[in-house]
Design a protein around this motif. Structure first.
Motif, short mmCIF file in Angstrom:
data_model
loop_
_atom_site.label_atom_id
_atom_site.label_comp_id
_atom_site.label_asym_id
_atom_site.label_seq_id
_atom_site.Cartn_x
_atom_site.Cartn_y
_atom_site.Cartn_z
N TYR A 472 0.84 -1.20 0.00
CA TYR A 472 0.00 0.00 0.00
C TYR A 472 0.88 1.25 0.00
CZ TYR A 472 -4.08 2.89 1.12
OH TYR A 472 -5.08 3.82 1.08
N MET A 473 1.95 1.23 0.80
CA MET A 473 2.88 2.38 0.82
C MET A 473 3.51 2.58 -0.54
SD MET A 473 4.85 1.99 4.47
CE MET A 473 4.26 2.86 5.93
N ASP A 474 3.94 1.47 -1.17
CA ASP A 474 4.57 1.57 -2.49
C ASP A 474 3.59 2.15 -3.52
OD1 ASP A 474 6.80 0.44 -1.36
OD2 ASP A 474 6.51 -1.55 -2.25
N ALA A 475 2.35 1.67 -3.47
CA ALA A 475 1.35 2.14 -4.43
C ALA A 475 1.05 3.63 -4.27
CB ALA A 475 0.07 1.32 -4.28
N HIS A 476 1.21 4.15 -3.07
CA HIS A 476 0.90 5.56 -2.81
C HIS A 476 2.15 6.40 -2.60
CE1 HIS A 476 -2.94 3.55 -1.98
NE2 HIS A 476 -3.52 4.70 -2.21
N GLU A 477 3.30 5.83 -3.00
CA GLU A 477 4.58 6.54 -2.96
C GLU A 477 4.87 7.09 -1.56
OE1 GLU A 477 4.39 9.41 -6.09
OE2 GLU A 477 4.72 7.90 -7.66
N VAL A 478 4.63 6.24 -0.57
CA VAL A 478 4.95 6.57 0.82
C VAL A 478 6.20 5.79 1.21
CG1 VAL A 478 4.15 6.43 3.22
CG2 VAL A 478 2.53 6.97 1.38
N PRO A 479 7.18 6.41 1.85
CA PRO A 479 8.39 5.67 2.25
C PRO A 479 8.04 4.48 3.16
CG PRO A 479 8.70 8.03 2.54
CD PRO A 479 7.25 7.83 2.22
N ARG A 480 8.77 3.39 2.98
CA ARG A 480 8.54 2.20 3.80
C ARG A 480 9.09 2.42 5.21
NH1 ARG A 480 9.85 -3.38 0.53
NH2 ARG A 480 8.26 -3.21 -1.10
N LEU A 481 8.25 2.82 6.10
CA LEU A 481 8.64 3.01 7.49
C LEU A 481 7.75 2.16 8.39
CD1 LEU A 481 9.10 6.91 7.57
CD2 LEU A 481 10.90 5.18 7.54
N GLY A 482 8.37 1.43 9.32
CA GLY A 482 7.62 0.68 10.31
C GLY A 482 7.05 -0.64 9.83
N VAL A 483 7.39 -1.06 8.62
CA VAL A 483 6.78 -2.28 8.08
C VAL A 483 7.78 -3.42 7.91
CG1 VAL A 483 4.86 -1.14 6.91
CG2 VAL A 483 7.05 -1.36 5.73
N ASP A 484 9.07 -3.11 7.85
CA ASP A 484 10.09 -4.14 7.71
C ASP A 484 10.59 -4.53 9.10
OD1 ASP A 484 10.04 -4.25 4.87
OD2 ASP A 484 11.16 -2.38 4.82
N ILE A 485 9.75 -5.24 9.81
CA ILE A 485 10.03 -5.55 11.22
C ILE A 485 10.79 -6.86 11.34
CG2 ILE A 485 8.03 -4.28 12.07
CD1 ILE A 485 6.52 -6.94 12.22
N GLN A 486 11.52 -7.00 12.43
CA GLN A 486 12.30 -8.22 12.65
C GLN A 486 11.42 -9.28 13.28
OE1 GLN A 486 16.18 -7.70 14.23
NE2 GLN A 486 16.38 -9.82 14.93
N ALA A 487 11.48 -10.46 12.72
CA ALA A 487 10.72 -11.59 13.26
C ALA A 487 11.63 -12.48 14.09
CB ALA A 487 10.11 -12.41 12.12
N PRO A 488 11.07 -13.17 15.07
CA PRO A 488 11.87 -14.13 15.83
C PRO A 488 12.08 -15.41 15.03
CG PRO A 488 9.60 -14.21 16.56
CD PRO A 488 9.68 -13.11 15.53
N ASP A 489 12.89 -16.30 15.56
CA ASP A 489 13.03 -17.64 15.00
C ASP A 489 11.82 -18.44 15.49
OD1 ASP A 489 13.60 -20.36 14.57
OD2 ASP A 489 15.76 -20.04 14.77
N PHE A 490 10.82 -18.56 14.64
CA PHE A 490 9.56 -19.18 15.07
C PHE A 490 9.73 -20.66 15.41
CE2 PHE A 490 7.81 -15.48 12.76
CZ PHE A 490 6.97 -14.98 13.75
#
Length: 538
Positions: A472-490
C-alpha cells in the motif's frame, strides 16, 4: 448462596454454558469459588484479548455464546478490541467483569484497577453494558443478555458486578428453567409481495450474509427454486455447500468486489439480500464505491436499522434470516427457470480466479488443505492467504471459514479464535491462517494451546513484515517506514512453548507436514517469498 455462586449456576444450569474463558485476579477470585465442581470448563488464556478472541471463535464455530470472566480495569480495556470485532460481525459474546465497590464508583479515588466509568468505556463495544447493583436482579440481567443472543441481532454483552456483591447472600430463583424464545418472523403481506417481485424477475440475484448460517438447507433450496445466482459474504461461506466442481453451481462466492460479479449485480432487476449488512468489507474491499444495485432491492434483517443502511431498499422485511428463508420457500413450490446456472458459470469464467496472478500462489495452498483436511475449520487473521482465501475457498458447511479481515479488522485474531473453534468442535480439524506480523499480537496463546492439548494447525505465512502495508505504501509513494520488522526464530520459539514446528516451502512439503498432525498443536511455517516465486507469472 452467594451472588458469585448463583452467577455460575445460572450460566450452566439455566443457559447451558459449559466453557468460560478468563484470567483470575484479586477482584474475581470469588467467581472461581463458584466455578469449582459445577461442570463448567475454565480455559486460561495468556491475555484478555486472547480470551475475547477465543470466545469469538467458540461462538462462530458452535453457534453458542462465548463467555468470558474478566478482571476490573486493564482486563476490560484489554478485551475491548475483541469485543469490537465481535460487535462488527454480530457474534454472541458474554463478558462478565468485576468493578470496584459500589460506594467507590465514579469517585476517582485511585482505587486498584479503577476507571472513571468502566460501564461507559465498554458500552461502545457492546449491545448493552449493565452494572449490577442488586444481586437479586442477576437472573433478569442474564436473561436479557441471552435474549439478545437468541432473538435479536447478537453481539457482545457486558455485565459488571461490584466486588462487594460477589460474596453477598442471595436467594436462588424458584424456577431454573430458561424461557423459550423464538426469533421474529417477517410480515406476511410484505413476504408475499417479495415473492411476487422475485417470481416476476428476469435477472434475479440473491445476497446471503452471516445471519443465514443456521439455515443452510433453506438457503440452498430457495436459490435453486429461484434459479438465481447467489453471492455470499465471507461469514456465510459454506452456506450453499460444495457441488461437483467444488462449489454449488449457483454460488458466486464472496466476490462482490470483483468486476464480473459487480456487472451481474448492476444488471439484476430484483435483488434479495438476507442477513447481510451490505457493508464495505464484504462488497467493496477495493474501496472504490463501485458496488451498485440498480434493481429493486428486497432486504431481510433482524435489525430494522439495517434496512436503511448502505443501499437503497425498495422492500424491507424485519425478521430472522433463517425463518424468512423457510417462509419464503413456501411461496415457490416449483422451481423457476432463469438460466441461473449459466449466468453463474459465465461469471466464474470471467473471473478466472485460479489464473489471476494475485491469487495463483494461493491456489495450491488451499488445494492442499482441501485434499488433506477437507472438513477443516479455517480461521484467519489479516494476512495474505486469508485475503486470497476469501475469494478462492469453498467450504462444505457454514461456520467453517471465518477471519478478522472483515468488519473491525483487528490483528492477532487468528490463533486464539482457532483455539476457541477447536474447543467448540473437537471432532473437526482446525487450521489457523496467520502471518508473521499478526501472530506476534497473541503469540502467547501458544501456551494455552499446549496446556489444553488442542491439535490446531498454525499455518504461519512468513513474509518478513507487514507485506500488505508495504504494498500500500509503495502504491501511494509513501516511504517504507515501520513495516520491515524483525521476526523471531519461530521454530525455536515454538519449541520453547513445547509446540511441534516445521518449515515448508512447497505444496508437497505442506501436505507431508499436515499428515503429521497429532493430539498437540503444530506450527507449519511457510517461506512466503520462496512459495510465491514458484507460482509467479513474472
Amino acid at each position: 448462596m452467594t451472588c458469585a455462586e448463583l452467577l455460575i449456576r445460572l450460566l450452566h444450569e439455566r443457559h447451558g454454558v459449559d466453557t468460560v474463558f478468563g484470567i483470575p485476579g484479586v477482584h474475581t477470585v470469588e467467581l472461581y469459588r463458584g466455578l469449582d465442581g459445577v461442570g463448567v470448563r475454565h480455559i486460561t488464556p495468556r491475555h484478555e484479548q486472547g480470551a475475547g478472541f477465543m470466545a469469538d471463535g467458540y461462538a462462530r464455530a458452535s453457534g453458542r455464546p462465548g463467555v468470558c470472566l474478566i478482571i476490573t480495569g486493564p482486563g476490560m480495556t484489554n478485551i475491548a478490541t475483541a469485543m469490537g470485532q465481535a460487535l462488527a460481525d454480530s457474534i454472541p459474546m458474554l463478558v462478565i467483569s468485576s468493578v470496584n465497590r459500589r460506594d467507590t464508583l465514579g469517585r476517582g479515588q485511585g482505587r486498584l484497577h479503577e476507571l472513571p466509568s468502566q460501564q461507559q468505556t465498554l458500552a461502545g463495544v457492546a449491545r448493552f453494558s449493565h452494572t449490577l447493583l442488586d444481586p437479586a436482579a442477576l437472573p433478569e440481567v442474564l436473561a436479557r443478555a441471552f435474549a439478545v443472543f437468541g432473538s435479536a441481532r447478537p453481539g457482545p454483552v457486558h455485565i459488571e458486578i461490584p466486588i462487594d456483591l460477589f460474596a453477598a447472600a442471595v436467594e436462588p430463583p424458584a424456577n431454573w428453567q430458561a424461557p423459550r424464545l423464538y426469533r421474529p418472523a417477517p410480515d406476511p403481506d410484505g413476504l408475499a409481495l417479495a415473492a411476487d417481485w422475485l417470481r416476476e424477475a428476469q435477472r434475479p440475484l440473491v445476497l446471503l450474509g452471516g445471519g443465514c448460517v443456521d439455515a443452510p438447507e433453506a438457503a440452498r433450496a430457495l436459490i435453486e427454486r429461484l434459479d438465481a445466482p447467489c453471492a455470499t459474504t465471507i461469514n456465510a461461506k459454506g452456506l450453499l455447500g460444495r457441488g461437483s466442481c467444488d462449489r454449488h453451481p449457483l454460488d458466486l462466492g464472496a466476490n462482490t468486489s470483483l468486476p464480473a460479479v459487480r456487472e451481474l449485480a448492476q444488471a439484476a432487476d430484483v435483488i434479495l439480500a438476507v442477513g447481510t449488512e451490505l457493508g464495505e468489507t464484504d462488497y467493496d474491499v477495493v474501496f472504490d464505491g463501485g458496488f451498485a444495485l440498480n434493481g429493486r432491492l428486497i432486504r431481510v434483517d433482524i435489525d430494522p436499522e439495517q434496512l436503511a443502511r448502505n443501499q437503497s431498499t425498495a422492500l424491507g422485511l424485519v425478521g430472522d434470516a433463517g425463518r424468512t428463508l423457510k417462509m419464503l420457500l413456501e411461496h415457490f413450490p416449483q422451481p423457476l427457470s432463469r438460466d441461473g446456472v449459466g449466468r453463474t458459470r459465465a461469471v466464474h469464467e470471467a473471473l478466472a480466479l485460479e489464473s489471476d496472478p494475485a491469487f495463483m500462489p494461493f491456489v495450491p495452498l488451499f488445494a492442499t488443505l482441501r485434499e488433506v483436511l477437507p472438513e477443516a475449520i479455517l480461521v484467519g487473521d489479516s494476512t495474505a492467504p486469508v485475503y486470497a482465501g476469501n475469494h478462492l475457498v469453498s467450504q462444505p458447511a457454514p461456520r467453517r471459514f471465518f477471519n478478522a479481515s472483515t468488519g473491525y479488522g483487528t490483528l492477532g485474531y487468528g490463533l486464539p479464535a482457532a483455539l476457541g473453534a477447536a474447543l467448540a468442535k473437537p471432532e473437526l480439524p482446525v487450521v489457523a491462517l496467520v502471518g508473521d506480523g499478526g501472530i506476534m499480537f497473541t503469540l502467547s496463546e501458544l501456551a494455552t494451546a499446549i496446556e489444553e492439548r488442542l491439535p490446531v494447525v498454525i499455518l504461519l505465512w512468513h513474509n518478513a513484515g507487514y507485506e500488505e502495508i508495504r504494498r500500500y505504501m509503495d502504491a501511494h509513494e509513501v516511504p517504507r517506514l515501520g513495516v520491515d520488522i524483525q521476526a523471531p526464530d519461530f521454530q525455536r520459539l515454538a519449541a520453547g512453548f513445547g509446540c511441534a514446528a516445521v518449515k515448508v516451502d512447497t505444496p508437497d512439503g505442506l501436505a507431508q507436514a499436515l499428515g503429521t498432525r497429532s493430539t498437540q498443536p503444530l506450527l507449519i511455517e511457510i517461506d512466503a517469498h520462496h512459495w510465491q516465486r514458484q507460482f509467479s507469472t513474472s
